[in-house]
Scaffold this motif. Structure first.
Motif, PDB file in Angstrom:
ATOM      1  N   ALA A 130       0.820  -1.214   0.000  1.00 54.38           N
ATOM      2  CA  ALA A 130       0.000   0.000   0.000  1.00 54.38           C
ATOM      3  C   ALA A 130       0.856   1.268   0.000  1.00 54.38           C
ATOM      4  O   ALA A 130       0.326   2.376  -0.122  1.00 54.38           O
ATOM      5  CB  ALA A 130      -0.921   0.000   1.215  1.00 54.38           C
ATOM      6  N   LYS A 131       2.170   1.100   0.171  1.00 53.02           N
ATOM      7  CA  LYS A 131       3.122   2.214   0.188  1.00 53.02           C
ATOM      8  C   LYS A 131       2.829   3.197   1.312  1.00 53.02           C
ATOM      9  O   LYS A 131       2.808   4.408   1.111  1.00 53.02           O
ATOM     10  CB  LYS A 131       3.156   2.912  -1.172  1.00 53.02           C
ATOM     11  CG  LYS A 131       3.614   2.006  -2.281  1.00 53.02           C
ATOM     12  CD  LYS A 131       3.614   2.698  -3.600  1.00 53.02           C
ATOM     13  CE  LYS A 131       4.032   1.680  -4.655  1.00 53.02           C
ATOM     14  NZ  LYS A 131       3.773   2.131  -5.999  1.00 53.02           N
ATOM     15  N   VAL A 132       2.583   2.618   2.486  1.00 51.73           N
ATOM     16  CA  VAL A 132       2.349   3.427   3.687  1.00 51.73           C
ATOM     17  C   VAL A 132       3.186   2.847   4.820  1.00 51.73           C
ATOM     18  O   VAL A 132       3.670   1.715   4.738  1.00 51.73           O
ATOM     19  CB  VAL A 132       0.860   3.454   4.105  1.00 51.73           C
ATOM     20  CG1 VAL A 132       0.005   4.116   3.039  1.00 51.73           C
ATOM     21  CG2 VAL A 132       0.354   2.071   4.426  1.00 51.73           C
ATOM     22  N   SER A 133       3.324   3.620   5.869  1.00 51.61           N
ATOM     23  CA  SER A 133       4.073   3.132   7.031  1.00 51.61           C
ATOM     24  C   SER A 133       3.264   2.059   7.761  1.00 51.61           C
ATOM     25  O   SER A 133       2.038   1.971   7.605  1.00 51.61           O
ATOM     26  CB  SER A 133       4.369   4.289   7.984  1.00 51.61           C
ATOM     27  OG  SER A 133       3.174   4.718   8.602  1.00 51.61           O
ATOM     28  N   ALA A 134       3.948   1.287   8.567  1.00 49.96           N
ATOM     29  CA  ALA A 134       3.279   0.257   9.365  1.00 49.96           C
ATOM     30  C   ALA A 134       2.277   0.892  10.317  1.00 49.96           C
ATOM     31  O   ALA A 134       1.185   0.352  10.534  1.00 49.96           O
ATOM     32  CB  ALA A 134       4.307  -0.573  10.128  1.00 49.96           C
ATOM     33  N   ASP A 135       2.618   2.075  10.885  1.00 50.26           N
ATOM     34  CA  ASP A 135       1.702   2.765  11.797  1.00 50.26           C
ATOM     35  C   ASP A 135       0.420   3.183  11.076  1.00 50.26           C
ATOM     36  O   ASP A 135      -0.681   3.044  11.612  1.00 50.26           O
ATOM     37  CB  ASP A 135       2.373   3.987  12.418  1.00 50.26           C
ATOM     38  CG  ASP A 135       3.457   3.597  13.416  1.00 50.26           C
ATOM     39  OD1 ASP A 135       3.410   2.451  13.921  1.00 50.26           O
ATOM     40  OD2 ASP A 135       4.330   4.435  13.683  1.00 50.26           O
ATOM     41  N   ALA A 136       0.571   3.733   9.879  1.00 51.19           N
ATOM     42  CA  ALA A 136      -0.607   4.149   9.106  1.00 51.19           C
ATOM     43  C   ALA A 136      -1.468   2.935   8.763  1.00 51.19           C
ATOM     44  O   ALA A 136      -2.701   2.987   8.869  1.00 51.19           O
ATOM     45  CB  ALA A 136      -0.175   4.872   7.837  1.00 51.19           C
ATOM     46  N   PHE A 137      -0.810   1.865   8.397  1.00 51.30           N
ATOM     47  CA  PHE A 137      -1.551   0.647   8.061  1.00 51.30           C
ATOM     48  C   PHE A 137      -2.299   0.132   9.288  1.00 51.30           C
ATOM     49  O   PHE A 137      -3.463  -0.266   9.183  1.00 51.30           O
ATOM     50  CB  PHE A 137      -0.594  -0.420   7.514  1.00 51.30           C
ATOM     51  CG  PHE A 137      -1.306  -1.594   6.933  1.00 51.30           C
ATOM     52  CD1 PHE A 137      -1.770  -1.555   5.636  1.00 51.30           C
ATOM     53  CD2 PHE A 137      -1.541  -2.731   7.697  1.00 51.30           C
ATOM     54  CE1 PHE A 137      -2.456  -2.639   5.095  1.00 51.30           C
ATOM     55  CE2 PHE A 137      -2.218  -3.805   7.170  1.00 51.30           C
ATOM     56  CZ  PHE A 137      -2.672  -3.758   5.863  1.00 51.30           C
ATOM     57  N   ASP A 138      -1.638   0.142  10.448  1.00 54.49           N
ATOM     58  CA  ASP A 138      -2.277  -0.300  11.692  1.00 54.49           C
ATOM     59  C   ASP A 138      -3.513   0.540  12.004  1.00 54.49           C
ATOM     60  O   ASP A 138      -4.513   0.014  12.522  1.00 54.49           O
ATOM     61  CB  ASP A 138      -1.299  -0.247  12.856  1.00 54.49           C
ATOM     62  CG  ASP A 138      -0.235  -1.333  12.757  1.00 54.49           C
ATOM     63  OD1 ASP A 138      -0.424  -2.288  11.981  1.00 54.49           O
ATOM     64  OD2 ASP A 138       0.787  -1.206  13.462  1.00 54.49           O
TER      65      ASP A 138
END
Length: 195
Positions: free
Chosen positions: A139-147
């Motif tokens: 998704a090309k996002v940080s792990a925090d954003a994904f969480d």
């Protein structure tokens, strides 16, 4: 039967006649005709129950020979046990069992109380599903954003602690692809554009 190697054999407790032998191996697609083909090919030893008669009713197989045939057929098909499947997927057998129960993994055969999986299906598993880290990268996002997406139920996992008791989160690739095409996804820096 004349061309097959047939030996007279005194019946022991570990022997089985033709029809019961085929029934034992039926889950592997073995019929009496398959057993006879294996005899004629010389790959399955067979014994006669009587010195006088040479008919199909008199054929006897040793259980160990039938077991060897079953293992050979399983190897030829390229099936993997649950333990082998778990090892290839990098998870413990308990996780694999939970994925079976939830329907994420589907066995192709069950024989002698052992579950078998198709090698290609196992290899294809991570083409259908993402672990959390892989999904965030995709998704090309940080792990925090994904969480945060997961916490807000933007993208629900198909496996995880609150779903099936597994430690790691697992997401369906098609769900993530659809989500990315449907609407912009919010990240810490704002909105990500549609792909």
């Amino acid at each position: 039967l004349e061309t097959a190697k047939v030996m007279v054999y005194e019946v022991f407790l570990d022997s089985v006649e033709l029809l019961p032998a085929a029934q034992l191996l039926a889950d592997l697609g073995v019929s009496p005709a398959v057993l006879i083909r294996e005899i004629l090919n010389g790959s399955l030893p067979v014994y006669l129950n009587s010195r006088d008669e040479q008919c199909l009713d008199e054929l006897v197989f040793l259980c160990r020979d039938l077991q060897a045939l079953a293992m050979r057929l399983i190897c030829e098909e390229g099936w993997l046990t649950q333990e082998e499947t778990a090892q290839r997927l990098g998870v413990n057998p308990v996780t694999a069992q939970r994925w079976i129960v939830s329907g994420l993994l589907k066995p192709v055969k069950c024989f002698a109380e052992v579950v078998y999986f198709d090698k290609e299906q196992v290899s294809d598993f991570y083409n259908k599903y993402f672990r959390r880290e892989e999904a965030a990268r995709f998704a090309k996002v940080s792990a925090d954003a994904f969480d945060s997406w997961v916490r807000r139920s933007v993208l629900p996992p198909v496996s995880g602690r609150n779903v099936d008791g597994c430690q790691r989160l697992l997401f369906r690739r098609s769900d993530l692809e659809s989500l990315m095409l449907e609407k912009p996804l919010k990240t810490r820096r704002g909105y990500r554009q549609k792909l």
